[in-house]
Enzyme design. Structure first.
Site, PDB file in Angstrom:
ATOM      1  N   GLY A   1       0.780  -1.236   0.000  1.00  0.00           N
ATOM      2  CA  GLY A   1       0.000   0.000   0.000  1.00  0.00           C
ATOM      3  C   GLY A   1       0.812   1.287   0.000  1.00  0.00           C
ATOM      4  O   GLY A   1       0.316   2.324   0.441  1.00  0.00           O
TER       5      GLY A   1
ATOM      6  N   ARG B   1     -16.000 -17.877  -8.179  1.00  0.00           N
ATOM      7  CA  ARG B   1     -15.579 -16.596  -8.786  1.00  0.00           C
ATOM      8  C   ARG B   1     -16.784 -15.637  -8.939  1.00  0.00           C
ATOM      9  O   ARG B   1     -16.671 -14.441  -8.723  1.00  0.00           O
ATOM     10  CB  ARG B   1     -14.925 -16.906 -10.142  1.00  0.00           C
ATOM     11  CG  ARG B   1     -14.467 -15.715 -10.928  1.00  0.00           C
ATOM     12  CD  ARG B   1     -13.183 -15.084 -10.420  1.00  0.00           C
ATOM     13  NE  ARG B   1     -12.996 -13.787 -11.057  1.00  0.00           N
ATOM     14  CZ  ARG B   1     -11.981 -12.975 -10.859  1.00  0.00           C
ATOM     15  NH1 ARG B   1     -11.029 -13.296 -10.023  1.00  0.00           N
ATOM     16  NH2 ARG B   1     -11.896 -11.817 -11.463  1.00  0.00           N
TER      17      ARG B   1
ATOM     18  N   ALA C   1       8.906   7.671  -9.225  1.00  0.00           N
ATOM     19  CA  ALA C   1       7.898   7.720 -10.289  1.00  0.00           C
ATOM     20  C   ALA C   1       6.479   7.412  -9.793  1.00  0.00           C
ATOM     21  O   ALA C   1       5.606   8.278  -9.836  1.00  0.00           O
ATOM     22  CB  ALA C   1       8.288   6.770 -11.410  1.00  0.00           C
ATOM     23  N   GLU C   2       6.266   6.204  -9.278  1.00  0.00           N
ATOM     24  CA  GLU C   2       4.886   5.808  -8.943  1.00  0.00           C
ATOM     25  C   GLU C   2       4.222   6.771  -7.967  1.00  0.00           C
ATOM     26  O   GLU C   2       3.091   7.212  -8.176  1.00  0.00           O
ATOM     27  CB  GLU C   2       4.883   4.402  -8.328  1.00  0.00           C
ATOM     28  CG  GLU C   2       5.360   3.328  -9.273  1.00  0.00           C
ATOM     29  CD  GLU C   2       5.255   1.944  -8.670  1.00  0.00           C
ATOM     30  OE1 GLU C   2       4.280   1.669  -7.960  1.00  0.00           O
ATOM     31  OE2 GLU C   2       6.163   1.126  -8.909  1.00  0.00           O
TER      32      GLU C   2
ATOM     33  N   ASP D   1      -2.874  -4.215 -18.887  1.00  0.00           N
ATOM     34  CA  ASP D   1      -1.962  -3.068 -19.084  1.00  0.00           C
ATOM     35  C   ASP D   1      -2.057  -2.477 -20.495  1.00  0.00           C
ATOM     36  O   ASP D   1      -1.074  -1.959 -21.026  1.00  0.00           O
ATOM     37  CB  ASP D   1      -0.491  -3.466 -18.801  1.00  0.00           C
ATOM     38  CG  ASP D   1      -0.295  -4.012 -17.390  1.00  0.00           C
ATOM     39  OD1 ASP D   1      -1.002  -3.553 -16.479  1.00  0.00           O
ATOM     40  OD2 ASP D   1       0.563  -4.895 -17.217  1.00  0.00           O
TER      41      ASP D   1
ATOM     42  N   ASN E   1      -4.866   2.470 -13.237  1.00  0.00           N
ATOM     43  CA  ASN E   1      -3.923   1.510 -12.648  1.00  0.00           C
ATOM     44  C   ASN E   1      -2.526   2.100 -12.699  1.00  0.00           C
ATOM     45  O   ASN E   1      -2.205   2.859 -13.601  1.00  0.00           O
ATOM     46  CB  ASN E   1      -3.964   0.205 -13.472  1.00  0.00           C
ATOM     47  CG  ASN E   1      -3.014  -0.841 -12.942  1.00  0.00           C
ATOM     48  OD1 ASN E   1      -2.980  -1.122 -11.735  1.00  0.00           O
ATOM     49  ND2 ASN E   1      -2.212  -1.419 -13.814  1.00  0.00           N
TER      50      ASN E   1
ATOM     51  N   HIS F   1       1.409   1.045 -13.039  1.00  0.00           N
ATOM     52  CA  HIS F   1       2.260  -0.083 -13.434  1.00  0.00           C
ATOM     53  C   HIS F   1       3.725   0.348 -13.343  1.00  0.00           C
ATOM     54  O   HIS F   1       4.073   1.436 -13.815  1.00  0.00           O
ATOM     55  CB  HIS F   1       1.912  -0.546 -14.852  1.00  0.00           C
ATOM     56  CG  HIS F   1       2.700  -1.742 -15.265  1.00  0.00           C
ATOM     57  ND1 HIS F   1       2.396  -3.009 -14.815  1.00  0.00           N
ATOM     58  CD2 HIS F   1       3.810  -1.867 -16.016  1.00  0.00           C
ATOM     59  CE1 HIS F   1       3.291  -3.863 -15.291  1.00  0.00           C
ATOM     60  NE2 HIS F   1       4.168  -3.185 -16.030  1.00  0.00           N
TER      61      HIS F   1
HETATM   62  C1  GRF Z   1       3.561  -1.203  -7.322  1.00  0.00           C
HETATM   63  O1  GRF Z   1       4.829  -1.429  -7.854  1.00  0.00           O
HETATM   64  C2  GRF Z   1       2.566  -0.947  -8.414  1.00  0.00           C
HETATM   65  O2  GRF Z   1       3.115  -0.286  -9.512  1.00  0.00           O
HETATM   66  C3  GRF Z   1       2.170  -2.342  -8.814  1.00  0.00           C
HETATM   67  O3  GRF Z   1       2.146  -3.062  -7.598  1.00  0.00           O
HETATM   68  C4  GRF Z   1       3.009  -2.452  -6.638  1.00  0.00           C
HETATM   69  C5  GRF Z   1       2.187  -2.154  -5.435  1.00  0.00           C
HETATM   70  O4  GRF Z   1       2.922  -1.580  -4.397  1.00  0.00           O
HETATM   71  N1  GRF Z   1       0.949  -2.354  -9.576  1.00  0.00           N
HETATM   72  P1  GRF Z   1       2.180  -0.923  -3.146  1.00  0.00           P
HETATM   73  O5  GRF Z   1       1.218  -1.954  -2.594  1.00  0.00           O
HETATM   74  O6  GRF Z   1       1.501   0.330  -3.608  1.00  0.00           O
HETATM   75  O7  GRF Z   1       3.294  -0.629  -2.173  1.00  0.00           O
END
Ligand code: GRF
Length: 207
Positions: free
Chosen positions: A12, A66, A180-181, A151, A108, A110
């Site tokens: 998270g 499911r 980045a993220e 993706d 999302n 990635h």
């Molecule tokens: C991140 O690297 C994200 O890009 C990918 O999963 C990972 C999740 O990390 N989709 P976190 O749970 O936000 O720390």
């Protein structure tokens, strides 16, 4: 206010980046109304609790099949009528009907520059292992809308990160997250909240 649901499965840190960005005013136009975890043991649940955000677990392993899981997930989301759904390290493939229902309202994050190192099987450390194996000098992260593929949806933001001598997948993963993220995910949410993101086919325009 953009009512946002964040779906998580693990640590998270991206959820935390969004919580912090809302807290310090970097993101002004969004609020997180619910966190949905696919796992009871996700640390993301503790982050949500600490921030005073309602968190629920909807786990495939708690559901007899499911279909039941998908119904429970749909209910957990639709109950709060979100404007935006953020997949922040969410490891469940969403049902097609769900993706259609929330078309251009699911994003999302990635951990690579799509279309490199993405698609089926590319998640977690694997992405960074493959980037290092291939010897790329630049990698990064991508925020994109979710469509029915893996993706493949329209790209909103990308940010590049340099690979350095001596990088291991773990070191590279941390740098990509931090540089980045955790930057582009909150930024994308704010841009959407400000109504500055338009989608036409596979192309996104940021005004
Ligand atoms: C991140 O690297 C994200 O890009 C990918 O999963 C990972 C999740 O990390 N989709 P976190 O749970 O936000 O720390």
């Amino acid at each position: 206010m953009l009512k946002t649901v964040v779906c998580v499965s693990g640590g998270g840190t991206n959820l935390q980046a969004l919580i912090d960005a809302i807290g310090d005013g970097t993101v002004k136009g969004a609020q997180i109304v619910r966190v949905i975890s696919s796992s009871h043991s996700a640390f993301a649940l503790e982050r949500a609790e600490k921030a005073g955000i309602e968190a629920v677990t909807v786990s495939p392993s708690d559901s007899p099949d499911r279909k039941t899981f998908e119904e429970r997930l749909d209910k957990a989301v639709s109950e709060v009528c979100p404007d935006l759904i953020v997949l922040a390290g969410y490891l469940v493939v969403l049902p097609e009907g769900f993706v259609r229902k929330y078309s251009n309202r699911i994003i999302n994050i990635h951990p690579s520059l799509i279309p490199s190192f993405c698609g089926k099987g590319f998640y977690g450390l694997k992405v960074h292992e493959e980037a290092l194996k291939r010897g790329v000098r630049i990698t990064g992260a991508t925020v994109h809308f979710v469509d029915s593929g893996t993706d493949t949806g329209p790209i909103i933001l990308q940010k590049a990160v340099a690979v350095q001598e001596g990088d291991t997948p773990e070191i590279l993963q941390k740098r990509v997250m931090k540089e980045a993220e955790h930057v582009i995910l909150p930024r994308a949410v704010e841009l959407i909240a400000e109504g500055r993101v338009a989608v036409e086919g596979r192309r996104v325009t940021v005004r």
